[in-house]
Design an enzyme around this catalytic site. Sequence first.
Site, PDB file in Angstrom:
ATOM      1  N   ASP A 161      42.465 -10.638   1.864  1.00  0.00           N
ATOM      2  CA  ASP A 161      41.017 -10.554   2.055  1.00  0.00           C
ATOM      3  C   ASP A 161      40.326 -11.835   1.598  1.00  0.00           C
ATOM      4  O   ASP A 161      40.905 -12.669   0.897  1.00  0.00           O
ATOM      5  CB  ASP A 161      40.487  -9.341   1.275  1.00  0.00           C
ATOM      6  CG  ASP A 161      39.276  -8.700   1.929  1.00  0.00           C
ATOM      7  OD1 ASP A 161      38.581  -9.380   2.696  1.00  0.00           O
ATOM      8  OD2 ASP A 161      39.024  -7.514   1.655  1.00  0.00           O
TER       9      ASP A 161
ATOM     10  N   ASP B  31      34.641  -3.824   8.969  1.00  0.00           N
ATOM     11  CA  ASP B  31      34.570  -2.730   7.991  1.00  0.00           C
ATOM     12  C   ASP B  31      33.909  -1.500   8.593  1.00  0.00           C
ATOM     13  O   ASP B  31      33.910  -0.434   7.994  1.00  0.00           O
ATOM     14  CB  ASP B  31      33.754  -3.175   6.767  1.00  0.00           C
ATOM     15  CG  ASP B  31      34.578  -4.041   5.828  1.00  0.00           C
ATOM     16  OD1 ASP B  31      35.805  -4.125   6.017  1.00  0.00           O
ATOM     17  OD2 ASP B  31      33.982  -4.635   4.905  1.00  0.00           O
TER      18      ASP B  31
HETATM   19  C1  GLA Z   1      36.314  -6.087   2.071  1.00  0.00           C
HETATM   20  C2  GLA Z   1      37.212  -5.544   3.155  1.00  0.00           C
HETATM   21  C3  GLA Z   1      37.372  -4.058   2.992  1.00  0.00           C
HETATM   22  C4  GLA Z   1      37.920  -3.757   1.618  1.00  0.00           C
HETATM   23  C5  GLA Z   1      37.037  -4.372   0.551  1.00  0.00           C
HETATM   24  C6  GLA Z   1      37.655  -4.242  -0.821  1.00  0.00           C
HETATM   25  O1  GLA Z   1      35.009  -5.652   2.238  1.00  0.00           O
HETATM   26  O2  GLA Z   1      36.715  -5.863   4.411  1.00  0.00           O
HETATM   27  O3  GLA Z   1      38.206  -3.539   3.980  1.00  0.00           O
HETATM   28  O4  GLA Z   1      39.235  -4.255   1.519  1.00  0.00           O
HETATM   29  O5  GLA Z   1      36.808  -5.738   0.789  1.00  0.00           O
HETATM   30  O6  GLA Z   1      36.871  -4.791  -1.793  1.00  0.00           O
END
Ligand code: GLA
Length: 718
Positions: free
Chosen positions: A454, A518
């Site tokens: 990430d 997301d």
């Molecule tokens: C980001 C990612 C999510 C999740 C969060 C965790 O927003 O896109 O899918 O992994 O971080 O903090």
Amino acid sequence: MDGFGSEDGDRIVWLRGGATALALSCAKGRRPRILYCGVDIDGLEAHDIALLQTRQHVHGGPARPIEPTLLNESGVGLAGGPGLLAHRQGRDWAIDLRVVSLEADSGSATLVTRDKAAGVEVRHGFAIDSASGVLTAWSEVSNLDAGALAVEWCAALCLPLDDRLTDILGFTGRWAGEFAMEHVASFTGSYLRENRAGRTSHDCYPGLYLLEPGATEERGLCAAVHLGWSGNSRLRVDRLADGSASVQSGELLLPGEIVLASGEVYRTPDLHAVWSDEGASDVTRRLHRFVLESILDRRTEARPRKVTYNTWEAVYFDHSEAKLLDLAERAASVGAERFVLDDGWFGGRRSDAAGLGDWTVSANVYPDGLARVANHVRSLGMKFGIWFEPEMVNPDSDLFRAHPDWVFETGGAEPIASRNQLTLDLTKPELGEYLFARLDAIVRELGVAYIKWDMNRDTHHPVSAGRAAMHGQTRALYQLIDRLRAAHPELEIESCSSGGARADYGILRRTDRIWTSDNNDARDRQAIQRGANHFLPLSVTGSHVGPAKCHITGRVLPMELRAATAIMGHMGIEADLSLETEGDLAILSAATALYKQHRALIHGGDYRRLDAHAAYNAIAIVAAERGEAIVSCAQVEALRESHPPRLRIAGLHPARRYRLRQVWPQRDVSLTAPSIVTEADLLGKGAQFSGAALAELGLRLPLTYPDTCLIFHLEAAT
Ligand code: GLA
């Protein structure tokens, strides 16, 4: 091969492959020029294209018309944006590159140009992929003189555009709303996308489509360009008053970011371009093929894309071993094949305010470590995956307390707060060593088969030792991933960046999946995936079944829609399964089974967006020999008309007959009877139609509620 034409002779080099042709005029001592680039045309002769494009002097203009060059560099005198801006403390900026040498075979060429007076040399690389017809181009600038050469901008290539390609399909967006498409009709001036996010970005995707007015998914001249780069980028289309147009793209360089000492070189990211005169969907298919065969490293090719369970929306930061063990069992019971433990398992990470950077299993939450969870996951027949965000740190972390100097400085500007985290300076070798050591250790200790990698904030001030460093940061990121993968050849990696903010071909060369967004709201996802799949094949676009009430939009959507939407990508699940109803869990199990049954087709077939009524998002995936197809048709809006429209299915063999069946939902969702579902027994043994009838006449869709997604399967009977 070197040595070609005399200084005066006209030297034209052809590259051809996959129905794309590129003709380069590159006589020694002259400015190089693209004479033609686009769909290969039968009987296209070098002499013809040069002659047919003869331009003449116009009153009020220069004595001889100025032709575009490969970089439209600043000394050439063109009116549009130059593709190369460099100087030596204000001198040597009027660069005018002339051909020095050429190496070429039928599919690739490297051309060297030089401006002796300015002390600048450029290598221009070209390659056409023989399968997909995708052109890849790059430039490499060298400083030939003693004084430092500041490179402010260098496009990979300035690509002249066919004058019919006047319309732009651009890609913008935001967090939870990635890959939003915008249509820009013909204009004079510039279309400019400058991305300073330090990642591919949510809002300035480094790629666009160019269309002739009236082009559809199946017909008309179209093209696409894409920059394979995960850092800052610039993409611009210039339409000049002389009627010419060009597109260029490269890395957006911050002030002073690239200063070449004598003999040093700067290489741009790769620009990819492709054309088709068979509509926009053919451009997409070519890009998909290119990604599958030339960008992805094919490690995962033979492996079916596993149904992936992700813990994020189920637990967020509220971790416990008992909860994870329970979730793993529930995930396996609905068909998951991989279990990914998301954020919150390490250090003091009980919220997004602390612990980032401390890559050791949290002793408070998991006093016995995570091995029991990982082993339990494996005992259930799933692979174990885990989340990292290696490039970032919370100031409230042991890492930051020990190494406050490992983050980027701001160069005196006020720091911009974002998710309580700072960007680490990956150009520091000791930080690279720390990160590799921690990731490597966790992967080994827990038998990690998959990393969700990430990156959750824009980087506004990447200042390292007083200088801008986003270029070095992006390269260092690539090196870190490459090193980890070399150490763990079986490891799969998902590229995530607050959803889909790192989703370019540069990152895809070293990762296997993109977390598309997301936003798990299936209705929004239909649009997000439609946008993303303009560049990314379905096998890499992660798509999860979220909770009934979407955490981001608050919308409540039926499991049948959530599941159908996830099936048309790399399917996953991201919800607390203990909160789903028994009925929905049964539907979900049926959906993962359907995905497994058809994933070879969904991920291996030819993708096309269907030209459908605006209330629907319809796509088809047709097997290579056209013996089979799967069609997804999601109604995302209510209809204005009283009766549903027809769905025309392109891509089938017109003369073959196909047995058409509805495979999702696994019940009749028609609001009234009889409908085509009952009349053609679509949920039973189906009915046979010719490919021509399905393409030209189409099938009358059943009347359903909005937020219904029908999936049809077609099998050739003859
Ligand atoms: C980001 C990612 C999510 C999740 C969060 C965790 O927003 O896109 O899918 O992994 O971080 O903090």
